[in-house]
Design a protein around this motif. Structure first.
Motif, PDB file in Angstrom:
ATOM      1  N   GLY A  41     -81.982  29.326 -68.201  1.00 46.38           N
ATOM      2  CA  GLY A  41     -82.379  28.746 -66.936  1.00 46.38           C
ATOM      3  C   GLY A  41     -82.109  29.608 -65.725  1.00 46.38           C
ATOM      4  O   GLY A  41     -82.338  29.185 -64.587  1.00 46.38           O
ATOM      5  N   LYS A  42     -81.645  30.823 -65.964  1.00 42.87           N
ATOM      6  CA  LYS A  42     -81.334  31.731 -64.861  1.00 42.87           C
ATOM      7  C   LYS A  42     -82.134  33.017 -64.992  1.00 42.87           C
ATOM      8  O   LYS A  42     -82.606  33.361 -66.072  1.00 42.87           O
ATOM      9  CB  LYS A  42     -79.837  32.074 -64.853  1.00 42.87           C
ATOM     10  N   GLY A  43     -82.271  33.734 -63.865  1.00 41.57           N
ATOM     11  CA  GLY A  43     -82.882  35.045 -63.928  1.00 41.57           C
ATOM     12  C   GLY A  43     -81.881  36.074 -64.445  1.00 41.57           C
ATOM     13  O   GLY A  43     -80.674  35.837 -64.439  1.00 41.57           O
ATOM     14  N   PRO A  44     -82.360  37.206 -64.900  1.00 41.52           N
ATOM     15  CA  PRO A  44     -81.454  38.254 -65.381  1.00 41.52           C
ATOM     16  C   PRO A  44     -80.582  38.774 -64.240  1.00 41.52           C
ATOM     17  O   PRO A  44     -81.063  38.938 -63.109  1.00 41.52           O
ATOM     18  CB  PRO A  44     -82.402  39.350 -65.874  1.00 41.52           C
ATOM     19  N   PHE A  89     -80.300  42.202 -72.091  1.00 38.96           N
ATOM     20  CA  PHE A  89     -81.471  43.064 -72.136  1.00 38.96           C
ATOM     21  C   PHE A  89     -81.096  44.464 -71.672  1.00 38.96           C
ATOM     22  O   PHE A  89     -80.466  44.625 -70.617  1.00 38.96           O
ATOM     23  CB  PHE A  89     -82.573  42.538 -71.209  1.00 38.96           C
ATOM     24  N   PHE A 102     -88.327  46.830 -70.358  1.00 40.94           N
ATOM     25  CA  PHE A 102     -87.250  46.091 -70.993  1.00 40.94           C
ATOM     26  C   PHE A 102     -87.279  46.192 -72.504  1.00 40.94           C
ATOM     27  O   PHE A 102     -88.350  46.315 -73.122  1.00 40.94           O
ATOM     28  CB  PHE A 102     -87.334  44.604 -70.617  1.00 40.94           C
ATOM     29  N   GLY A 103     -86.082  46.127 -73.099  1.00 38.27           N
ATOM     30  CA  GLY A 103     -85.974  45.921 -74.529  1.00 38.27           C
ATOM     31  C   GLY A 103     -86.232  44.460 -74.862  1.00 38.27           C
ATOM     32  O   GLY A 103     -86.395  43.630 -73.970  1.00 38.27           O
ATOM     33  N   ALA A 104     -86.234  44.151 -76.146  1.00 35.53           N
ATOM     34  CA  ALA A 104     -86.608  42.813 -76.607  1.00 35.53           C
ATOM     35  C   ALA A 104     -85.523  41.764 -76.369  1.00 35.53           C
ATOM     36  O   ALA A 104     -85.796  40.571 -76.398  1.00 35.53           O
ATOM     37  CB  ALA A 104     -86.978  42.857 -78.087  1.00 35.53           C
TER      38      ALA A 104
ATOM     39  N   PHE B  33     -91.834  42.993 -57.241  1.00 39.43           N
ATOM     40  CA  PHE B  33     -92.364  43.001 -58.598  1.00 39.43           C
ATOM     41  C   PHE B  33     -92.430  41.578 -59.134  1.00 39.43           C
ATOM     42  O   PHE B  33     -91.519  40.787 -58.923  1.00 39.43           O
ATOM     43  CB  PHE B  33     -91.473  43.854 -59.510  1.00 39.43           C
ATOM     44  N   TYR B  35     -92.698  39.489 -62.733  1.00 37.11           N
ATOM     45  CA  TYR B  35     -92.556  39.578 -64.181  1.00 37.11           C
ATOM     46  C   TYR B  35     -92.867  38.227 -64.819  1.00 37.11           C
ATOM     47  O   TYR B  35     -92.703  37.178 -64.212  1.00 37.11           O
ATOM     48  CB  TYR B  35     -91.125  39.966 -64.571  1.00 37.11           C
ATOM     49  N   GLN B  37     -91.830  36.049 -68.380  1.00 36.86           N
ATOM     50  CA  GLN B  37     -90.973  35.958 -69.557  1.00 36.86           C
ATOM     51  C   GLN B  37     -91.432  34.772 -70.388  1.00 36.86           C
ATOM     52  O   GLN B  37     -91.157  33.618 -70.055  1.00 36.86           O
ATOM     53  CB  GLN B  37     -89.503  35.810 -69.150  1.00 36.86           C
ATOM     54  N   GLN B  41     -88.749  35.379 -75.215  1.00 36.17           N
ATOM     55  CA  GLN B  41     -89.192  36.771 -75.216  1.00 36.17           C
ATOM     56  C   GLN B  41     -88.542  37.575 -74.094  1.00 36.17           C
ATOM     57  O   GLN B  41     -87.770  37.045 -73.289  1.00 36.17           O
ATOM     58  CB  GLN B  41     -90.716  36.831 -75.066  1.00 36.17           C
ATOM     59  N   SER B  42     -88.882  38.841 -74.057  1.00 41.27           N
ATOM     60  CA  SER B  42     -88.379  39.730 -73.015  1.00 41.27           C
ATOM     61  C   SER B  42     -89.236  39.618 -71.760  1.00 41.27           C
ATOM     62  O   SER B  42     -90.152  38.797 -71.682  1.00 41.27           O
ATOM     63  CB  SER B  42     -88.379  41.163 -73.538  1.00 41.27           C
ATOM     64  N   LEU B  43     -88.943  40.431 -70.788  1.00 42.97           N
ATOM     65  CA  LEU B  43     -89.673  40.419 -69.529  1.00 42.97           C
ATOM     66  C   LEU B  43     -90.788  41.453 -69.556  1.00 42.97           C
ATOM     67  O   LEU B  43     -90.579  42.592 -69.972  1.00 42.97           O
ATOM     68  CB  LEU B  43     -88.734  40.722 -68.361  1.00 42.97           C
ATOM     69  N   LEU B  45     -93.781  43.155 -67.010  1.00 46.28           N
ATOM     70  CA  LEU B  45     -94.229  43.305 -65.633  1.00 46.28           C
ATOM     71  C   LEU B  45     -95.691  42.888 -65.499  1.00 46.28           C
ATOM     72  O   LEU B  45     -96.540  43.348 -66.271  1.00 46.28           O
ATOM     73  CB  LEU B  45     -94.059  44.747 -65.175  1.00 46.28           C
ATOM     74  N   LEU B  92     -90.844  35.571 -62.737  1.00 43.83           N
ATOM     75  CA  LEU B  92     -89.707  36.089 -61.979  1.00 43.83           C
ATOM     76  C   LEU B  92     -90.154  37.120 -60.958  1.00 43.83           C
ATOM     77  O   LEU B  92     -90.990  37.975 -61.250  1.00 43.83           O
ATOM     78  CB  LEU B  92     -88.695  36.741 -62.923  1.00 43.83           C
ATOM     79  N   PHE B 103     -83.202  40.202 -59.546  1.00 39.17           N
ATOM     80  CA  PHE B 103     -84.201  39.207 -59.928  1.00 39.17           C
ATOM     81  C   PHE B 103     -83.892  37.867 -59.280  1.00 39.17           C
ATOM     82  O   PHE B 103     -82.728  37.510 -59.072  1.00 39.17           O
ATOM     83  CB  PHE B 103     -84.226  39.024 -61.448  1.00 39.17           C
ATOM     84  N   GLY B 104     -84.947  37.129 -58.982  1.00 38.68           N
ATOM     85  CA  GLY B 104     -84.784  35.751 -58.594  1.00 38.68           C
ATOM     86  C   GLY B 104     -84.445  34.913 -59.818  1.00 38.68           C
ATOM     87  O   GLY B 104     -84.437  35.410 -60.942  1.00 38.68           O
ATOM     88  N   SER B 105     -84.188  33.644 -59.585  1.00 36.22           N
ATOM     89  CA  SER B 105     -83.799  32.761 -60.692  1.00 36.22           C
ATOM     90  C   SER B 105     -84.997  32.305 -61.507  1.00 36.22           C
ATOM     91  O   SER B 105     -84.837  31.707 -62.568  1.00 36.22           O
ATOM     92  CB  SER B 105     -83.035  31.550 -60.160  1.00 36.22           C
ATOM     93  N   ARG B 108     -89.906  28.208 -63.865  1.00 39.75           N
ATOM     94  CA  ARG B 108     -90.227  27.791 -65.239  1.00 39.75           C
ATOM     95  C   ARG B 108     -91.472  26.929 -65.202  1.00 39.75           C
ATOM     96  O   ARG B 108     -91.461  25.819 -64.693  1.00 39.75           O
ATOM     97  CB  ARG B 108     -89.055  27.036 -65.857  1.00 39.75           C
TER      98      ARG B 108
END
Lengths: 112, 112
Positions: A41-44, A89, A102-104, B33, B35, B37, B41-43, B45, B92, B103-105, B108
């Motif tokens: 529920g949060k951004g990275p 990540f 990004f990686g997986a 930017f 993104y 997700q 999965q990963s992020l 762009l 994101l 990054f922002g939060s 969803r």
């Protein structure tokens, strides 16, 4: 084309143990390698980052090891705590590119 | 590092409709930017938004589906158009700062 490969996909470690996550990259022009921590529920959130002029960087319990010749870098979480349970990540970028590859991701679970 | 506010934090939308996501930064930045997700999965762009010029889209993303506005140096919007269930993801916003990319939060989005 997956430019950054991350392993393992998931990891279970006991409290106090060491979590190790590995990443490999292909593009030798990459010169910035950050690690992000993401809770549900949060951004990275940026955890720690390294540039290729050093082989290791440590911030608290988190250490990045970097091997330029092997095109690999890893994150070590020492004395893992339940609060470290999150998805991690790795990423890579280069000056002037302005974006992250990004990686997986690795889901880390730290058991009490 | 920059503080990013994203709105809405979550939404449930009907297929065929559009949703506009807002991203506000507490400092002036050249590039913003966007993104995506996808679940588990990963992020990836979507696009890079520069103030005063058209956004630059990554392979697989088109302006008609993801129009972006960048009216000033602290604000951007991403619209997800003509939504389908496959658009259900976290979106994101990110900016580059002195200490790396923030990054922002996230937003969803669930499309039903």
């Amino acid at each position: 084309q997956q430019q950054v490969k991350q392993s393992p996909q998931s990891l279970i470690v006991q409290k106090g143990g060491i979590s190790i996550i590995n990443c490999a990259y292909e593009n030798t022009a990459f010169d910035y390698f950050p690690w992000y921590q993401q809770f549900p529920g949060k951004g990275p959130a940026l955890l720690i980052a390294i540039r290729p002029d050093v082989s290791e960087k440590k911030e608290g319990r988190f250490t990045i090891s970097f091997n330029k010749s092997a095109k690999q870098f890893s994150l070590h979480i020492m004395d893992s705590q339940p609060g470290d349970s999150a998805t991690y990540f790795c990423a890579a970028s280069m000056r002037g590119w302005g974006k992250l590859q990004f990686g997986a991701g690795t889901q880390v679970v730290v058991t009490p | 590092s920059a503080v990013i506010s994203q709105k809405p934090s979550r939404d449930i939308c009907q297929r065929g409709t559009s949703l506009t996501i807002q991203c506000q930064v507490d400092s002036q930045v050249t590039m913003m930017f966007w993104y995506r997700q996808q679940p588990g999965q990963s992020l990836t762009l979507i696009a890079t938004a520069n103030q005063g010029s058209e956004a630059t889209y990554e392979s697989g993303f088109v302006i008609d589906k993801f129009p972006i506005s960048r009216p000033n140096l602290t604000f951007s919007t991403l619209t997800v158009s003509n939504m389908s269930p496959e658009d259900s993801s976290i979106y994101l916003c990110s900016v580059e700062g002195v200490y790396g990319y923030t990054f922002g939060s996230g937003t969803r989005l669930t499309v039903v």
